[in-house]
Write an enzyme that holds these catalytic residues in place. Structure first.
Site, PDB file in Angstrom:
ATOM      1  N   GLU A  30       0.740  -1.074  -0.084  1.00 40.64           N
ATOM      2  CA  GLU A  30      -0.042   0.057   0.149  1.00 40.64           C
ATOM      3  C   GLU A  30       0.828   1.178   0.099  1.00 40.64           C
ATOM      4  OE1 GLU A  30      -2.421  -0.644   3.493  1.00 40.64           O
ATOM      5  OE2 GLU A  30      -1.372   0.560   4.659  1.00 40.64           O
ATOM      6  N   HIS A  39       6.355   1.153  14.773  1.00 40.22           N
ATOM      7  CA  HIS A  39       4.876   0.880  14.531  1.00 40.22           C
ATOM      8  C   HIS A  39       4.158   0.324  15.698  1.00 40.22           C
ATOM      9  CE1 HIS A  39       6.215   1.592  10.496  1.00 40.22           C
ATOM     10  NE2 HIS A  39       6.757   0.370  10.442  1.00 40.22           N
ATOM     11  N   ARG A  65     -10.852  -6.782  19.591  1.00 42.57           N
ATOM     12  CA  ARG A  65     -10.811  -7.259  20.556  1.00 42.57           C
ATOM     13  C   ARG A  65     -10.732  -5.866  21.616  1.00 42.57           C
ATOM     14  NH1 ARG A  65      -5.564  -4.989  20.754  1.00 42.57           N
ATOM     15  NH2 ARG A  65      -4.439  -5.305  18.615  1.00 42.57           N
TER      16      ARG A  65
HETATM   17  P1  ADP Z   1      -3.270  -1.978  20.421  1.00 46.65           P
HETATM   18  O1  ADP Z   1      -3.633  -1.723  19.096  1.00 46.65           O
HETATM   19  O2  ADP Z   1      -4.180  -2.761  21.358  1.00 46.65           O
HETATM   20  O3  ADP Z   1      -2.438  -1.109  20.970  1.00 46.65           O
HETATM   21  P2  ADP Z   1      -0.691  -3.799  19.880  1.00 46.65           P
HETATM   22  O4  ADP Z   1      -0.588  -3.775  18.527  1.00 46.65           O
HETATM   23  O5  ADP Z   1       0.075  -2.812  20.510  1.00 46.65           O
HETATM   24  O6  ADP Z   1      -2.150  -3.378  20.281  1.00 46.65           O
HETATM   25  O7  ADP Z   1      -0.979  -5.265  20.497  1.00 46.65           O
HETATM   26  C1  ADP Z   1      -1.452  -5.476  21.822  1.00 46.65           C
HETATM   27  C2  ADP Z   1      -0.992  -6.782  22.161  1.00 46.65           C
HETATM   28  O8  ADP Z   1      -1.117  -7.741  21.381  1.00 46.65           O
HETATM   29  C3  ADP Z   1       0.518  -6.722  22.377  1.00 46.65           C
HETATM   30  O9  ADP Z   1       0.895  -7.596  23.438  1.00 46.65           O
HETATM   31  C4  ADP Z   1       1.240  -7.413  21.132  1.00 46.65           C
HETATM   32  O10 ADP Z   1       2.331  -7.859  21.305  1.00 46.65           O
HETATM   33  C5  ADP Z   1      -0.099  -8.541  20.615  1.00 46.65           C
HETATM   34  N1  ADP Z   1      -0.493  -8.825  19.306  1.00 46.65           N
HETATM   35  C6  ADP Z   1      -1.052  -7.826  18.559  1.00 46.65           C
HETATM   36  N2  ADP Z   1      -1.067  -8.471  17.395  1.00 46.65           N
HETATM   37  C7  ADP Z   1      -0.632  -9.872  17.561  1.00 46.65           C
HETATM   38  C8  ADP Z   1      -0.854 -10.911  16.783  1.00 46.65           C
HETATM   39  N3  ADP Z   1      -1.146 -10.637  15.448  1.00 46.65           N
HETATM   40  N4  ADP Z   1      -0.132 -12.068  16.989  1.00 46.65           N
HETATM   41  C9  ADP Z   1       0.391 -11.849  18.391  1.00 46.65           C
HETATM   42  N5  ADP Z   1       0.208 -10.951  19.351  1.00 46.65           N
HETATM   43  C10 ADP Z   1      -0.233  -9.686  18.709  1.00 46.65           C
HETATM   44  P1  ADP Z   2      -0.595  -3.578  13.123  1.00 46.51           P
HETATM   45  O1  ADP Z   2      -1.927  -4.799  12.803  1.00 46.51           O
HETATM   46  O2  ADP Z   2       0.755  -4.169  13.240  1.00 46.51           O
HETATM   47  O3  ADP Z   2      -0.976  -2.954  14.285  1.00 46.51           O
HETATM   48  P2  ADP Z   2      -1.307  -1.537  11.520  1.00 46.51           P
HETATM   49  O4  ADP Z   2      -2.014  -1.723  10.083  1.00 46.51           O
HETATM   50  O5  ADP Z   2      -2.378  -1.045  12.496  1.00 46.51           O
HETATM   51  O6  ADP Z   2      -0.600  -2.755  11.726  1.00 46.51           O
HETATM   52  O7  ADP Z   2      -0.190  -0.491  11.484  1.00 46.51           O
HETATM   53  C1  ADP Z   2       0.751  -0.025  12.434  1.00 46.51           C
HETATM   54  C2  ADP Z   2       1.334   1.232  12.366  1.00 46.51           C
HETATM   55  O8  ADP Z   2       2.273   1.283  11.265  1.00 46.51           O
HETATM   56  C3  ADP Z   2       0.384   2.362  12.268  1.00 46.51           C
HETATM   57  O9  ADP Z   2      -0.331   2.855  13.382  1.00 46.51           O
HETATM   58  C4  ADP Z   2       1.179   3.465  11.546  1.00 46.51           C
HETATM   59  O10 ADP Z   2       1.783   4.113  12.184  1.00 46.51           O
HETATM   60  C5  ADP Z   2       1.819   2.498  10.577  1.00 46.51           C
HETATM   61  N1  ADP Z   2       1.531   2.385   9.187  1.00 46.51           N
HETATM   62  C6  ADP Z   2       0.870   1.448   8.872  1.00 46.51           C
HETATM   63  N2  ADP Z   2       0.179   1.629   7.547  1.00 46.51           N
HETATM   64  C7  ADP Z   2       0.763   2.617   7.137  1.00 46.51           C
HETATM   65  C8  ADP Z   2       0.765   3.373   6.052  1.00 46.51           C
HETATM   66  N3  ADP Z   2       0.306   2.843   4.874  1.00 46.51           N
HETATM   67  N4  ADP Z   2       1.454   4.670   5.778  1.00 46.51           N
HETATM   68  C9  ADP Z   2       2.175   5.036   6.775  1.00 46.51           C
HETATM   69  N5  ADP Z   2       2.095   4.403   8.082  1.00 46.51           N
HETATM   70  C10 ADP Z   2       1.437   3.156   8.076  1.00 46.51           C
END
Ligand code: ADP
Ligand code: ADP
Ligand code: MG
Length: 506
Positions: free
Chosen positions: A206, A241, A298
């Site tokens: 993307e 991220h 969640r």
């Molecule tokens: P939030 O969006 O709630 O802030 P985070 O991305 O910080 O979530 O993740 C929340 C928790 O879940 C963290 O402990 C992270 O390590 C865990 N986590 C998030 N996505 C996954 C995944 N796909 N598999 C395993 N653990 C995950």
């Molecule tokens: P995860 O499942 O690991 O939380 P996300 O898609 O929610 O993945 O992205 C996590 C973070 O990565 C976002 O909060 C943002 O800071 C960055 N990010 C994700 N996609 C983009 C994008 N297309 N452009 C810029 N930053 C991005």
């Protein structure tokens, strides 16, 4: 017509702060709490707090907290009616949600079909496009070859582009690509990381939005077709991220943008027949566009900031809607009040690029007083191991205005005392008093941009040296960490002068 069921005993399939957080609400609702634990967690606070606790295996999560069979067996054996998955671990695992229902238990979360649809970033993008929710420009589905990737980059107006794991989470499986030469290697790297972290190497491409804000909307839906959004959280302060500081409401969103995003989030939830609490994440390009990123099916780590401002208990609402009850409010009843900020206190050494800091906690004293909430998973006897998430506590400051919430958080961070492990406390303090944070226009690039300033250890003549001693982290001479109590005993005269230090940035 959905009839309400009674939930009187809940097994919490998680550990740490979130297990405790859920148990506290259960206790308030007169629901019996069941903890599960791995061998090294035998004496963890969540185990000691629960009404009943059962060991489900060794340290490795795949042999304990991720064992669907053992969790369900345990719930059935102890007569639980429901399972709450928390966040992380099995919370977004559709097979788990399905297995729980098939075992005749209530899963406190969405339906398996919703979880699987939203668990894949490519599938959820397709669903959102169909529901006319704006997504980040990019591939319509999985990207298999280098040529396909090149074509997509061209169609979105060129570089920079972002390669993302379809099964991604926790900021893993992402690679930014600035020019075509890097594309092939980045594809392979993202694929490798995704395979290792999620057991699925599907990736897609993307547009990489430069310096965006991360804005997410909390939603809650019941089984009677009601979907309500509970405003936004600004989670732009991130490293790798991953979120570090979050707040509600966002300091920069206009009321028009808020209601627009809220409506889109509700639309997104309806498109996937959403039930229970969920979060719709967006990035904002700081010009005019909000793009759907993903939906987290969640309870979110940062849910407390929403709770403080909205005056709701999201875990209670989750349990009530899981039992088939109707939401106790409609969209028009939502009245936000004040401002809340959360700092994630991770056991990490900020000065060594956030490497996990493990070991035994020697001394621990949490701040208290007006408007401070601590959701923690450790106590003074805890050992922080490398087996699980490094987050040991979340600290939430709530006040009438954003400005007051910042000063309250600064006060609370100064009061936070922990020795034996390194934490992100001093880092959060630096970030919080940074003019750009105070100004509110920060983006996800904040930490990277100001890294030199933010990661500086306190200097000897800086007022912060006193504060660092207050907080119990290492001073510039690399001496042993001291608590305030020890510092007073060591140097009573100096301490007297600095007993109530002013804070020059405020
Ligand atoms: P939030 O969006 O709630 O802030 P985070 O991305 O910080 O979530 O993740 C929340 C928790 O879940 C963290 O402990 C992270 O390590 C865990 N986590 C998030 N996505 C996954 C995944 N796909 N598999 C395993 N653990 C995950
Ligand atoms: P995860 O499942 O690991 O939380 P996300 O898609 O929610 O993945 O992205 C996590 C973070 O990565 C976002 O909060 C943002 O800071 C960055 N990010 C994700 N996609 C983009 C994008 N297309 N452009 C810029 N930053 C991005
Ligand atoms: Mg996310």
């Amino acid at each position: 017509m959905v009839t309400a069921m009674k939930i009187s005993k809940v097994l919490i399939a998680n550990r740490g702060e979130i297990a405790l957080r859920i148990m506290r609400t259960c206790r308030e609702m007169n629901i019996i709490t069941v903890a599960v634990y791995s061998e090294p967690d035998r004496l963890s606070p969540h185990v000691l707090f629960a009404d009943e606790a059962y060991c489900i295996g060794p340290a490795t999560a795949s042999e304990s907290y991720l064992r669907i069979d053992k969790l369900i067996q345990c719930a059935q054996d102890c007569g639980a009616d429901a399972i709450h998955p928390g966040y992380g671990f099995l919370s977004e695992n559709a097979d788990f949600s399905r297995a729980v229902s098939e075992a005749g238990l209530i899963f406190i979360g969405p339906k398996p079909d919703t979880i699987s649809a939203m668990g894949s970033k490519t599938e959820s993008r397709k669903m959102m496009i169909a529901a006319e929710v704006p997504v980040v420009p990019g591939a319509a589905g999985a990207v298999d070859t280098l040529d396909e990737a090149k074509e997509i980059v061209e169609s979105i107006g060129g570089y920079p582009a972002l390669i993302k794991a379809a099964a991604g989470g926790g900021g893993k499986g992402m690679r930014i690509v600035f020019e075509e030469d890097e594309l092939e290697r980045a594809l392979a790297a993202a694929r490798g990381e995704a395979a290792k972290a999620f057991g699925d190497d599907t990736v897609y491409v993307e547009k990489y939005i430069q310096a965006p804000k991360h804005i997410e909307i909390q939603i809650i839906a019941d089984t009677h077709g009601n979907v309500v959004h509970l405003w936004e959280r600004d989670c732009s302060i991130q490293r790798r991220h991953q979120k570090v500081i979050e707040e509600c409401p966002s300091p920069t969103l206009t009321p028009e943008q808020r209601s627009h995003l809220g409506e889109i989030a509700v639309q997104a939830a309806k498109a996937c027949n959403y039930v229970n609490a969920g979060t719709v994440e967006f990035i904002y390009d700081n010009v005019e566009n909000f793009y759907f990123l993903e939906m987290n099916t969640r309870l979110q780590v940062e849910h407390p900031v929403t709770e403080m401002v909205m005056g709701v208990d999201l875990v209670r609402l989750q349990i009530e809607v899981a039992a088939g009850q109707e939401l106790p409010f409609k969209q028009e009843d939502i009245v936000p009040r004040g401002h809340a900020i959360e700092c994630r206190i991770n056991a990490e050494n900020v000065y060594q690029n956030f490497v996990p800091s493990t070991g035994k906690i020697e001394y621990l004293s949490f701040p208290t007083g007006p408007g401070v909430r601590i959701d923690s998973g450790v106590d003074q006897h805890s050992e922080v191991t490398p087996f699980y998430d490094p987050m040991v506590a979340k600290m939430i400051a709530y006040a009438a205005t954003r400005e007051q919430a910042i000063s309250r958080m600064v006060r609370a961070l100064k009061e936070f005392q922990i020795t034996g492990i390194e934490t992100t406390v001093p880092f959060c303090l630096k970030a919080l008093v940074h003019p750009e944070f105070i100004g509110g226009h920060f983006t996800t690039k904040f930490i990277e941009t100001y890294w030199d300033e933010l990661q500086k250890a306190p200097t000897p003549h800086d007022e912060e040296i006193a504060l660092s001693a207050l907080m119990g982290h290492v001073d510039n001479n690399n001496s042993k960490p001291v608590t305030r109590r020890e510092a007073v005993l060591q140097e009573p005269s100096r301490w007297k002068m600095q007993a109530t230090p002013g804070w020059k940035n405020r």
